[in-house]
Motif scaffolding. Structure first.
Motif, mmCIF file in Angstrom:
data_model
loop_
_atom_site.group_PDB
_atom_site.id
_atom_site.type_symbol
_atom_site.label_atom_id
_atom_site.label_comp_id
_atom_site.label_asym_id
_atom_site.label_seq_id
_atom_site.Cartn_x
_atom_site.Cartn_y
_atom_site.Cartn_z
ATOM 1 N N LEU A 1 6.551 -6.938 1.861
ATOM 2 C CA LEU A 1 5.898 -6.674 0.583
ATOM 3 C C LEU A 1 6.865 -6.867 -0.572
ATOM 4 N N ASP A 2 8.123 -6.474 -0.387
ATOM 5 C CA ASP A 2 9.105 -6.647 -1.461
ATOM 6 C C ASP A 2 9.317 -8.127 -1.770
ATOM 7 N N HIS A 3 9.366 -8.968 -0.739
ATOM 8 C CA HIS A 3 9.489 -10.412 -0.970
ATOM 9 C C HIS A 3 8.226 -10.972 -1.624
ATOM 10 N N LEU A 4 7.068 -10.625 -1.083
ATOM 11 C CA LEU A 4 5.811 -11.172 -1.602
ATOM 12 C C LEU A 4 5.568 -10.779 -3.057
ATOM 13 N N SER A 5 6.053 -9.601 -3.466
ATOM 14 C CA SER A 5 5.839 -9.111 -4.831
ATOM 15 C C SER A 5 7.023 -9.390 -5.756
ATOM 16 N N LYS A 6 8.050 -10.071 -5.235
ATOM 17 C CA LYS A 6 9.265 -10.383 -6.002
ATOM 18 C C LYS A 6 9.985 -9.120 -6.461
ATOM 19 N N GLY A 7 10.030 -8.129 -5.552
ATOM 20 C CA GLY A 7 10.836 -6.945 -5.820
ATOM 21 C C GLY A 7 10.110 -5.776 -6.423
ATOM 22 N N ARG A 8 8.898 -5.500 -5.953
ATOM 23 C CA ARG A 8 8.136 -4.392 -6.556
ATOM 24 C C ARG A 8 7.683 -3.357 -5.536
ATOM 25 N N ALA A 9 8.219 -3.385 -4.321
ATOM 26 C CA ALA A 9 7.722 -2.517 -3.256
ATOM 27 C C ALA A 9 8.423 -1.168 -3.234
ATOM 28 N N ALA A 10 7.675 -0.139 -2.816
ATOM 29 C CA ALA A 10 8.234 1.192 -2.592
ATOM 30 C C ALA A 10 7.496 1.835 -1.430
ATOM 31 N N TRP A 11 8.251 2.569 -0.626
ATOM 32 C CA TRP A 11 7.697 3.256 0.540
ATOM 33 C C TRP A 11 7.624 4.744 0.252
ATOM 34 N N ASN A 12 6.413 5.306 0.300
ATOM 35 C CA ASN A 12 6.228 6.751 0.188
ATOM 36 C C ASN A 12 6.354 7.349 1.584
ATOM 37 N N VAL A 13 7.452 8.046 1.814
ATOM 38 C CA VAL A 13 7.760 8.606 3.122
ATOM 39 C C VAL A 13 7.047 9.950 3.273
ATOM 40 N N VAL A 14 6.186 10.060 4.263
ATOM 41 C CA VAL A 14 5.523 11.333 4.547
ATOM 42 C C VAL A 14 5.684 11.663 6.017
ATOM 43 N N THR A 15 5.647 12.954 6.328
ATOM 44 C CA THR A 15 5.737 13.381 7.727
ATOM 45 C C THR A 15 4.366 13.697 8.315
ATOM 46 N N THR A 16 3.333 13.683 7.492
ATOM 47 C CA THR A 16 1.934 13.967 7.855
ATOM 48 C C THR A 16 1.752 15.427 8.245
ATOM 49 N N GLY A 17 1.008 16.142 7.389
ATOM 50 C CA GLY A 17 0.800 17.563 7.623
ATOM 51 C C GLY A 17 -0.486 17.884 8.363
ATOM 52 N N MET A 18 -1.355 16.882 8.557
ATOM 53 C CA MET A 18 -2.663 17.153 9.160
ATOM 54 C C MET A 18 -2.564 17.167 10.682
ATOM 55 N N GLU A 19 -2.886 18.294 11.263
ATOM 56 C CA GLU A 19 -2.774 18.437 12.705
ATOM 57 C C GLU A 19 -3.719 17.499 13.452
ATOM 58 N N ALA A 20 -4.871 17.180 12.856
ATOM 59 C CA ALA A 20 -5.847 16.326 13.530
ATOM 60 C C ALA A 20 -5.314 14.921 13.762
ATOM 61 N N ALA A 21 -4.311 14.493 12.997
ATOM 62 C CA ALA A 21 -3.788 13.130 13.136
ATOM 63 C C ALA A 21 -3.214 12.894 14.527
ATOM 64 N N SER A 22 -2.656 13.933 15.141
ATOM 65 C CA SER A 22 -2.025 13.751 16.457
ATOM 66 C C SER A 22 -3.012 13.216 17.492
ATOM 67 N N LEU A 23 -4.268 13.604 17.355
ATOM 68 C CA LEU A 23 -5.283 13.202 18.332
ATOM 69 C C LEU A 23 -5.662 11.738 18.201
ATOM 70 N N ASN A 24 -5.282 11.103 17.100
ATOM 71 C CA ASN A 24 -5.556 9.678 16.929
ATOM 72 C C ASN A 24 -4.412 8.801 17.439
#
Length: 457
Positions: free
Chosen positions: A118-141
């Motif tokens: 994404l950083d290459h495709l956008s010529k240097g505009r990418a950012a990653w929002n780092v999350v650990t995921t707080g929703m317990e239901a996600a584990s089941l997916n």
């Protein structure tokens, strides 16, 4: 940077057809167009017209529970962030592109590759929002029978970010040769396996994407618990957070930036941007009426379900006009600790009934809501900014597209006239516009140190 030189940073946070939980029922939203690209293209271009630093797309890898309420009465549909941001990159030029990817339910190589691309495709505009995921239901997916404990999620996240940044650095900045006459595409001596062996990951590398236009995509983080603050102080360059009062925001600002020196980082290398949901009217009364109109669209069972889920207690056993029951602090909570604590503190401080807490939360999910005229909203943002409650804001329009359009057309010009916000972009990359330094490649730093040692000897 002196106080007179500081300028407000702004993110435009897209969330469904608006951040208010009842936005989809508002007559001015095109809810049926939620998964059309035109909807997101208009959002991003509007934000870019307003000179916003970035557009931000969150991600939730599961439906809210209970599923029946979520599907029947709210908008659980979410576009996949990296797919969407790649498309937005093609119709914008300067605005940053922030996407969410969980460190609990992804692998480092995938994340490193996607955001470098994404950083290459956008010529240097990418950012990653780092999350650990707080929703317990996600584990089941994701083939898990339980959600990792809060502490373990952050331990995994810490190693995850380290692996990703090592992969981004696995190509040196000048590794690409692309010499057709000699047949050399890249200098193999400048492309390095990372050979990571850790507690959670084993990754050889190198990455299959070369060094990116920004050096590395910008690292964004959204946790505000004590563990989250330590993680952010070590790794983040932008922090999204949620506070109800200036005093809370100031305390968090001091706490987070005060942790950075022990990691060898300057407090200026991290930007704090709390979320705010602005409801704009030509008069204060008009803004209050617009806010009340949205509140009247909230079905009681939806608000009750939302607050019960965040507080992890079934509030249906209480009358809506009873005070919020006494709840423990977030010590033993295995979800979103900071959001849980924010709601508990707000209920205690203001002695809210369950009905009142629902009204406060259904608009911005615990983020700050402010209804007023453009001048009043600009005054409010200025107060928080100049008094070091933040470095900027993540703007959360209550409904789309009109909520963002109103902010761009009526609030931005006031901030610009006051010298608090840019009139033109400073550069072409997200780092340029945020005033963040390009990371020095570790091998370049090692060479420079070696050369300096030879020179001095």
């Amino acid at each position: 940077m002196s106080a007179s030189q500081r300028q407000i940073r702004l993110g435009a946070f897209v969330f469904g057809v608006g951040h208010h939980i009842a936005a989809w029922r508002h007559p001015n939203t095109n809810t049926g167009g939620l998964l059309t690209f035109d909807f997101y293209k208009h959002f991003a271009r509007t934000a870019e017209r307003g000179k916003f630093d970035m557009v931000f797309i969150e991600d939730i890898p599961s439906l809210n529970e209970p599923h029946d309420t979520a599907v029947r009465h709210t908008v659980p549909v979410r576009a996949e962030p990296l797919t969407l941001l790649s498309a937005i990159a093609s119709v914008t030029e300067r605005i940053g592109l922030v996407g969410t990817a969980s460190t609990t339910y992804n692998e480092p190589f995938h994340v490193a590759r996607k955001f470098a691309s994404l950083d290459h495709l956008s010529k240097g505009r990418a950012a990653w929002n780092v999350v650990t995921t707080g929703m317990e239901a996600a584990s089941l997916n994701f083939g898990k029978d339980h959600h990792l404990a809060h502490k373990l999620r952050y331990e995994r996240a810490d190693e995850f970010v380290s692996v990703v940044t090592s992969l981004w650095d696995s190509w040196e900045p000048d590794a690409l040769i692309i010499d057709k006459s000699s047949g050399i595409f890249a200098d193999s001596s400048k492309v390095h396996p990372i050979r990571h062996q850790g507690e959670h990951f084993s990754v050889r590398g190198p990455l299959s994407v070369p060094h990116t236009p920004q050096g590395r995509p910008v690292i964004v983080q959204a946790g505000s618990s004590d563990t989250g603050q330590e993680f952010a102080a070590r790794t983040a360059e932008v922090v999204f957070t949620a506070w109800q009062t200036l005093e809370e925001a100031q305390q968090f600002y001091r706490s987070l930036k005060g942790r950075m020196p022990k990691y060898g980082r300057s407090p200026h290398s991290l930007l704090v941007m709390p979320g705010i949901l602005p409801i704009i009217g030509s008069t204060e009364q008009e803004a209050r009426e617009a806010e009340q109109y949205l509140q009247d669209l909230v079905l009681p069972e939806v608000g009750l379900s939302m607050v019960s889920r965040t507080l992890r207690v079934d509030l249906s056993q209480y009358s809506l006009d009873e005070l919020v029951p006494d709840l423990p602090d977030a010590v033993d909570i295995n979800g979103g600790k900071s959001r849980y604590q924010l709601l508990v503190d707000m209920a205690r401080r203001e002695k809210l009934t369950i009905r009142q807490l629902i009204a406060r939360v259904t608009g911005a999910r615990g983020h700050h809501t402010f209804a007023g005229t453009p001048e009043q909203i600009a005054d409010h943002l200025e107060e928080w900014f100049l008094n070091y409650g933040c470095d900027g804001f993540n703007i959360m329009p209550p409904i789309l597209p009109s909520g963002l359009e109103q902010f761009v057309e009526h609030v931005i010009p006031i901030l610009q006239r006051r010298g608090l916000f840019r009139t033109e972009y400073e550069g072409h990359t997200l780092r340029d516009n945020l005033g963040l330094e390009v990371p020095i490649h570790p091998r370049s730093a090692s060479r420079a140190a070696a050369e300096e040692q030879v020179t001095s000897s």
